[in-house]
Design an enzyme around this catalytic site. Structure first.
Site, mmCIF file in Angstrom:
data_model
loop_
_atom_site.group_PDB
_atom_site.id
_atom_site.type_symbol
_atom_site.label_atom_id
_atom_site.label_comp_id
_atom_site.label_asym_id
_atom_site.label_seq_id
_atom_site.Cartn_x
_atom_site.Cartn_y
_atom_site.Cartn_z
ATOM 1 N N LYS A 10 9.810 7.346 4.058
ATOM 2 C CA LYS A 10 9.718 5.885 3.963
ATOM 3 C C LYS A 10 10.698 5.389 2.905
ATOM 4 O O LYS A 10 11.098 6.114 1.982
ATOM 5 C CB LYS A 10 8.297 5.423 3.638
ATOM 6 C CG LYS A 10 7.753 5.857 2.265
ATOM 7 C CD LYS A 10 8.150 4.950 1.105
ATOM 8 C CE LYS A 10 7.752 5.561 -0.239
ATOM 9 N NZ LYS A 10 8.461 4.973 -1.382
ATOM 10 N N ASP A 136 0.541 6.740 -1.443
ATOM 11 C CA ASP A 136 1.418 6.489 -0.292
ATOM 12 C C ASP A 136 0.899 7.097 1.008
ATOM 13 O O ASP A 136 1.462 6.837 2.075
ATOM 14 C CB ASP A 136 2.823 7.053 -0.550
ATOM 15 C CG ASP A 136 3.641 6.186 -1.498
ATOM 16 O OD1 ASP A 136 3.328 4.983 -1.621
ATOM 17 O OD2 ASP A 136 4.594 6.709 -2.107
#
Length: 289
Positions: A10, A136
């Site tokens: 990401k 995350d």
């Protein structure tokens, strides 16, 4: 039955830290999106009741420090699974790079074992479990593009940005996320316009997205690690439309729409940086298929 699962990296298009919470975590507001640079996770059932981590990458821990190990253990403990599992991790995402490689490996392990062990959990339930592993992991369970709030575990999906190339460059240094947060003085620094970024994405306004990229953690990392600042400067000089550090660093990414310019930036960065990648944004969220 073996199962292969992709674990994409990401980037943060916008990352703001609002304040430190009583529990020691920081309250954040971020826009994150997955990109098509991915680790490969292979889940191999074992006869004994153990969890094994297999990787040729010497920087990948093969014990309880590994987030994929923690994901498997969490599912085994929560649902009293007596079957063992070997988790083979082929690393394509640089380690300790600000790209959530470890978190994505954990999320892929959760999604894969949910299928392999017939647990029948929804993505929401997997994301809730993922939050126990790391901030995350919840986002990485879903993938796609999203606003992340709380300590990063509260996820609101939004559309993907307009199509563009993402060029990544990681210097050969490591950055401690904990140390970056420790040295962050949230009351003394400028903050990115996260809401403006979200609006620009909904409008599919590439030019506005490029103007609004921002990462409050740069205030710490760029001062301490001049190599990161140098990559940012060079990427701008080579012609990227927008340049930003991802997460706490040290990876820097640039956005670019034209193939010819992408090639120029890639070639320029390869002259002094070993790890350079040209990838696309992944618009789709993960499914449970």
């Amino acid at each position: 039955m073996r199962l292969l699962v992709k674990a994409p990296a990401k980037i943060n298009l916008s990352l703001d830290v609002l304040h430190k919470r009583p529990d020691g975590y920081h309250e954040v507001k971020m826009v994150m999106t997955t990109i098509d640079l991915a680790d490969r996770i292979e889940l191999i059932p074992q006869m004994d009741d153990t969890i094994q981590i297999i990787s040729k990458n010497r920087f990948v821990p093969d014990d309880h420090r590994n987030l994929a190990y923690q994901a498997a253990k969490l599912l085994k403990d929560t649902f009293a699974i007596k079957q063992g599992i070997a988790i083979s991790i082929t690393k394509n995402i640089p380690v300790a790079a600000g790209l959530a490689g470890g978190s994505s490996d954990a999320a892929a392990t959760l999604r894969g074992l949910n299928k392999l062990w017939n647990l029948g959990l929804t993505l929401d339930e997997l994301a809730e479990l993922g939050a126990k592993i790391g901030s995350d992991v919840s986002f990485c369970v879903y993938g796609g593009t999203a606003i992340a709030t709380g300590r990063g575990e509260k996820i609101t999906p939004i559309p993907a940005p307009p199509p563009c190339w993402v060029i990544l460059a990681k210097p050969s240094i490591g950055v401690s996320t904990a140390e970056v947060y420790r040295n962050l003085k949230v009351d003394e620094i400028p903050h990115p316009d996260v809401d403006g970024m979200v609006e620009a994405i909904y409008r599919q306004d590439y030019a506005a997205i490029c103007k609004l990229v921002g990462n409050v953690l740069e205030e710490v990392t760029l001062k301490k690690y001049p190599e990161v600042a140098h990559i940012k400067e060079q990427m701008k000089r080579f012609g990227a439309d927008a340049v930003l550090m991802s997460g706490s660093g040290p990876t820097v990414f640039g956005l670019v729409q034209h193939d010819s310019r992408l090639q120029r930036i890639y070639n320029g960065l390869r002259g002094f940086c070993d790890q350079v990648f040209a990838v696309r944004i992944l618009g789709e969220r993960h499914s449970l298929d």
